[in-house]
Design an enzyme around this catalytic site. Structure first.
Site, short mmCIF file in Angstrom:
data_model
loop_
_atom_site.label_atom_id
_atom_site.label_comp_id
_atom_site.label_asym_id
_atom_site.label_seq_id
_atom_site.Cartn_x
_atom_site.Cartn_y
_atom_site.Cartn_z
CD GLU A 136 35.22 39.43 30.92
OE1 GLU A 136 34.14 39.18 30.42
OE2 GLU A 136 36.02 40.27 30.42
CD GLU A 188 33.14 43.82 29.02
OE1 GLU A 188 33.49 44.60 28.04
OE2 GLU A 188 33.72 43.57 29.81
#
Length: 530
Positions: A365, A260
């Site tokens: 994820e 991220e």
């Protein structure tokens, strides 16, 4: 067409039989949610062998096999039946002969939290948990994600080199979280698997002293120029990680360049992060990370970019992959699911149409959380969470995503441990006090894919007269050995009868999709594919 298929009697009788034998059934328990969990402990855990272990009918007629999980309490309940001469339902799915995405597989993450939580169980219960995911009696995951040092699902903040100014990384070393928990768990998972388990690492933050705010949390990037000394040292940190795991007997299949990367752009971001733009990531890969991996003998590592929400997939890919020096080191594009309910899959199509021939797309994820009250994230037996997993996987695979890797393999009853109190749910929840663990509906949602859609399967096109608002959806796959697998979901409160037509097999599959359920149907086909 096979001779026996031409000789089927037109009045073929349907035969349906519930499996006896080898599989151990779920031991259900209801908590405060709308469905059940399956309870496992040191002496018992439900198993699923798959159709390869089932006794074949002696008749030379085409048969189908099905597995059902439902809100009502079915968990991979097995049946088989024969093709019939007529379709019994007005809802018809007809298989076509065009294949699309090749499936890479499914898996979860060996986080500190997951592997430490597993260790709170007795040895036999822990073994049953690992087998539930990776063994032939379980759902046969073939991916495993490894955080590079700490993340929010750790008990503390740490890196592999917390020595300020160690630019040569002479003091780099793995820690107890790796040596006592993650690595032993990974080895145990690989030891029970019959499939090749592909491991990939993801960093959350550089050591604090490399980061502009001198803190592994909060807004910050690497210090200095994008092509400067800190970027070279950070690239060597990846190499050191791969070497350290290799010394422990684990060779990684892949890496993501950053978990991220947009998190590090937010002021006071609450857990470990490191900020990147696609422009800086492209330069880092082209001038530092790619060359460092290649020089150290890791040029075959599958390097993935983005590792963030699908909203960014076209923008990020367009910048990084059009930097040709960066692109030559990249193998795939990693996405997370967190905005999937509001970002349409058409954005994946745009990127896939441009880059899908040269790069794989992988979901890396996903997790369920109660964003209003994170301490209430664990919902034992919540059926909607399972539906959310199942339908998101289906959507991704229909739009070019080649595999789906979940987040924590297991968590405790609070949805942790998590030093940042960013608690979440998990497909398996561990009750250490009782020495037992609970398989959630999410676990079985994953199972309908990971168990029956083997790596190398291809997504197959189909036609249907079902409306988009019907509450039933499907996806079809084929293996090299000619076996078809179809996954169905029904989100309605009433059952639906459907029929399946494979033009190369005489007759129809007629089957009920129960209310609020997932159903996997498989059969052997003569289809020749384009």
């Amino acid at each position: 067409m096979k001779l026996w298929m031409c000789c089927i009697v037109i009045t073929l009788t349907v035969l349906v039989q519930v499996s006896s034998a080898d599989d151990k059934p779920c031991v259900p328990r209801r908590f405060d949610q709308d469905s059940v969990v399956c309870v496992c402990n040191s002496t018992y855990c439900d198993t699923i062998e798959g159709i390869e272990s089932k006794q074949r009918p002696s008749n030379p007629i085409p048969y189908w096999y099905s597995y059902t999980s439902s809100k009502a309490g079915d968990r991979l309940s097995y049946k088989f039946g024969g093709f019939t001469t007529t379709a019994s339902s007005q809802i018809l799915f007809t298989v076509a002969n065009t294949t699309n995405t090749t499936i890479m597989g499914f898996g979860g993450a060996f986080t500190d939290a997951a592997t430490m939580t597993m260790k709170t169980l007795s040895d036999d219960a822990r073994t049953n948990l690992i087998k539930s995911y990776y063994s032939p009696q379980g759902i046969e995951y073939n991916f495993g994600r490894i955080p590079m040092a700490s993340c929010d699902f750790s008990n503390r903040i740490y890196s592999y080199d917390d020595h300020d100014g160690d630019m040569t990384l002479e003091k780099f070393s793995l820690v107890d979280e790796d040596l006592k928990y993650k690595i032993p768990t990974i080895k145990d998972a690989m030891s029970v698997s019959r499939r090749k388990v592909s491991l990939f690492g993801s960093p959350w933050s550089s050591p604090y002293w490399m980061k502009t705010n001198n803190n592994m949390t909060g807004k910050g990037t690497l210090k200095g120029e994008v092509d400067g000394d800190y970027y070279k040292t950070w690239a060597n940190y990846f190499v050191k990680f791969l070497q350290a795991y290799k010394e422990q007997g684990l060779e990684l299949w892949g890496l993501t360049a950053q978990n991220e990367p947009t998190d590090g752009g937010y002021t006071d971001f609450s857990f470990q992060c490191l900020g990147w733009t696609p422009q800086t990531q492209a330069i880092f890969i082209a001038n530092s990370l790619g060359p460092a991996l290649e020089a150290a003998g890791f040029g075959d590592i599958k390097l993935m970019i983005l590792d963030d929400n699908r909203a960014l997939i076209q923008y990020w890919s367009d910048i990084v992959l059009k930097n040709l020096e960066a692109a030559k080191y990249v193998s795939g594009i990693a996405v997370h699911w967190y905005l999937d309910l509001i970002i349409p899959p058409s954005i994946i199509d745009e990127a896939y149409n441009e880059f899908g021939d040269d790069y794989f797309f992988l979901n890396t994820e996903a997790c369920e959380q109660d964003l209003v009250n994170l301490k209430n994230s664990v919902k034992l037996g919540n059926w909607y969470n399972g539906e959310h997993y199942f339908t998101d996987i289906m959507q991704d695979l229909k739009h070019g995503i080649a595999g789906w890797v979940d987040w924590n393999l297991a968590l405790d009853m609070n949805g942790g441990p998590n030093w940042a109190n960013n608690f979440a749910d998990s497909p398996i929840i561990v009750n250490a006090d009782a020495d037992e663990f609970y398989k959630q509906p999410m676990f079985y949602a994953m199972a309908h894919y990971s168990k029956f859609v083997e790596p190398g399967s291809k997504v197959v096109s189909y036609e249907s007269n079902v409306s988009k608002t019907s509450g039933v959806d499907a996806i079809f796959f084929v293996r090299d050995n000619g076996y078809f697998t179809a996954n169905f979901v029904n989100i309605n409160e009433d059952p639906l009868d459907i029929s399946i037509k494979d033009p190369t097999v005489y007759g129809y599959v007629n089957i009920e999709i129960p209310a609020r359920s997932f159903v996997t149907v498989t059969w052997w086909s003569n289809t020749e594919f384009e």
